[in-house]
Write a protein that holds these residues in place. Structure first.
Motif, mmCIF file in Angstrom:
data_model
loop_
_atom_site.group_PDB
_atom_site.id
_atom_site.type_symbol
_atom_site.label_atom_id
_atom_site.label_comp_id
_atom_site.label_asym_id
_atom_site.label_seq_id
_atom_site.Cartn_x
_atom_site.Cartn_y
_atom_site.Cartn_z
ATOM 1 N N HIS A 97 -23.030 32.431 1.081
ATOM 2 C CA HIS A 97 -23.243 31.029 0.689
ATOM 3 C C HIS A 97 -24.714 30.836 0.332
ATOM 4 O O HIS A 97 -25.594 31.453 0.940
ATOM 5 C CB HIS A 97 -22.835 30.109 1.844
ATOM 6 C CG HIS A 97 -22.801 28.659 1.443
ATOM 7 N ND1 HIS A 97 -23.940 27.911 1.319
ATOM 8 C CD2 HIS A 97 -21.772 27.847 1.106
ATOM 9 C CE1 HIS A 97 -23.609 26.680 0.929
ATOM 10 N NE2 HIS A 97 -22.292 26.626 0.797
ATOM 11 N N ALA A 171 -25.638 21.630 -7.233
ATOM 12 C CA ALA A 171 -24.486 20.732 -7.116
ATOM 13 C C ALA A 171 -24.023 20.590 -5.670
ATOM 14 O O ALA A 171 -23.185 19.750 -5.357
ATOM 15 C CB ALA A 171 -23.330 21.244 -7.972
ATOM 16 N N GLY A 173 -23.855 19.365 -2.156
ATOM 17 C CA GLY A 173 -24.299 18.242 -1.324
ATOM 18 C C GLY A 173 -25.129 17.203 -2.058
ATOM 19 O O GLY A 173 -25.763 16.358 -1.435
ATOM 20 N N SER A 212 -20.017 19.478 -4.513
ATOM 21 C CA SER A 212 -19.693 18.056 -4.690
ATOM 22 C C SER A 212 -18.273 17.802 -5.193
ATOM 23 O O SER A 212 -18.049 16.867 -5.968
ATOM 24 C CB SER A 212 -20.729 17.380 -5.595
ATOM 25 O OG SER A 212 -22.013 17.444 -5.001
ATOM 26 N N VAL A 213 -17.330 18.637 -4.742
ATOM 27 C CA VAL A 213 -15.918 18.352 -5.054
ATOM 28 C C VAL A 213 -15.460 17.221 -4.140
ATOM 29 O O VAL A 213 -15.739 17.225 -2.942
ATOM 30 C CB VAL A 213 -15.023 19.596 -4.841
ATOM 31 C CG1 VAL A 213 -13.558 19.246 -5.115
ATOM 32 C CG2 VAL A 213 -15.480 20.744 -5.738
ATOM 33 N N LEU A 231 -14.100 25.213 -3.020
ATOM 34 C CA LEU A 231 -14.776 25.346 -1.733
ATOM 35 C C LEU A 231 -15.476 24.010 -1.509
ATOM 36 O O LEU A 231 -16.321 23.604 -2.302
ATOM 37 C CB LEU A 231 -15.778 26.511 -1.766
ATOM 38 C CG LEU A 231 -16.491 26.841 -0.450
ATOM 39 C CD1 LEU A 231 -15.506 27.067 0.695
ATOM 40 C CD2 LEU A 231 -17.375 28.080 -0.617
ATOM 41 N N GLY A 233 -17.455 21.183 0.869
ATOM 42 C CA GLY A 233 -18.307 20.954 2.029
ATOM 43 C C GLY A 233 -18.050 19.578 2.620
ATOM 44 O O GLY A 233 -17.087 19.365 3.367
ATOM 45 N N GLY A 234 -18.893 18.614 2.270
ATOM 46 C CA GLY A 234 -18.851 17.277 2.853
ATOM 47 C C GLY A 234 -17.462 16.657 2.908
ATOM 48 O O GLY A 234 -17.068 16.072 3.928
#
Ligand code: PGA
Length: 249
Positions: A97, A171, A173, A212-213, A231, A233-234
């Protein structure tokens, strides 16, 4: 074009304590009721892997780690081996990552060694690549990402299940995403690099997009050529947001 079933993987990063598993439990209830059209995985901090595995055990939700050491065991204070992740219930592991590449100085060679360790422990690696904003603005995105793929994927991958995740560093976060054309351009290049590296063994591995998906942009991103999943995150921290992405497949 990949024929693999899409994979939607949530990366909790360094977020989550015991009570956060309520979100995983809620996700499980929803996915037990309405089967997902894709594979779904949650990658919590190492301390939660065993409890997460118990929470989602017997459901369709898979569990992954976020990193592992390249060695099988030994004097590496603070580190976790691939075997330990598998023993705790993980079947996947995120490797390379950008937060590990930049924050912990991981090189492509380090990532390749970790991939070997993951395979030896029976884990499916999700190998991350992605360019910085500087590299994107210099027109180097495709070259940088292709090189990362070539150097981070060991030859031994070709007969194994694995995924690559394209995550533009700028991109992650930030709420910013590349255009759909930019995503397609890099994903097509990633596919070419995987096949150049592994031959036919690289034709079907899913190439995830990450950065940022969210529920509102997932559908259009997941429809881009060569995008084999996401993939996240937030937006993976809350069951409702993550479900919104899963339902977009
Ligand atoms: P984000 O993170 O979805 O919060 O941008 C993605 C990732 O780092 O894997």
């Amino acid at each position: 074009m990949t024929e693999s079933i899409k994979l939607i993987a949530g990366n909790w990063k360094m977020n989550g304590v015991g009570e956060s598993l309520e979100e995983a439990a809620a996700l499980r209830v929803s996915l037990d009721a309405e089967a997902a059209n894709c594979r779904v995985a949650l990658c919590p901090p190492a301390t939660l892997i065993e409890r997460m595995s118990a929470t989602v055990g017997g459901s369709a939700i898979e569990v992954g780690g976020q990193d592992c050491h390249a060695a099988a065991s030994g004097a590496f204070t603070g580190s976790v081996s691939a075997e330990m992740l598998a023993d705790a219930g993980a079947n996947l592991v995120i490797l390379g990552h950008s937060e590990r590449r930049t924050g912990f100085g991981e090189t492509n060679a380090d990532v390749a060694a970790k991939v070997e360790a993951a395979l030896a422990a029976g884990l499916e690696p999700i190998i991350c690549v992605g360019e910085t904003l500087e590299q994107r603005e210099a027109g180097e995105a495709v070259a940088v990402v292709s090189e990362q793929v070539m150097q981070s994927l060991p030859q031994s991958l070709s007969c194994n299940a694995f995924a690559v995740a394209y995550e533009p560093v700028w991109a992650i976060g930030t709420g910013l995403t590349p255009t759909l054309e930019q995503i397609e351009e890099v994903h097509v290049a990633v596919r070419a690099a995987i096949v150049a590296r592994l031959g036919a063994g690289g034709e079907k591995a899913p190439i995830l997009y990450g950065g940022s998906v969210k529920p509102s942009n997932a559908k259009e991103i997941l429809n881009v050529k060569e995008v084999g999943g996401a993939l996240v995150g937030g937006a993976s921290l809350k069951a409702e947001d993550f479900l919104g992405i899963i339902r977009a497949v």
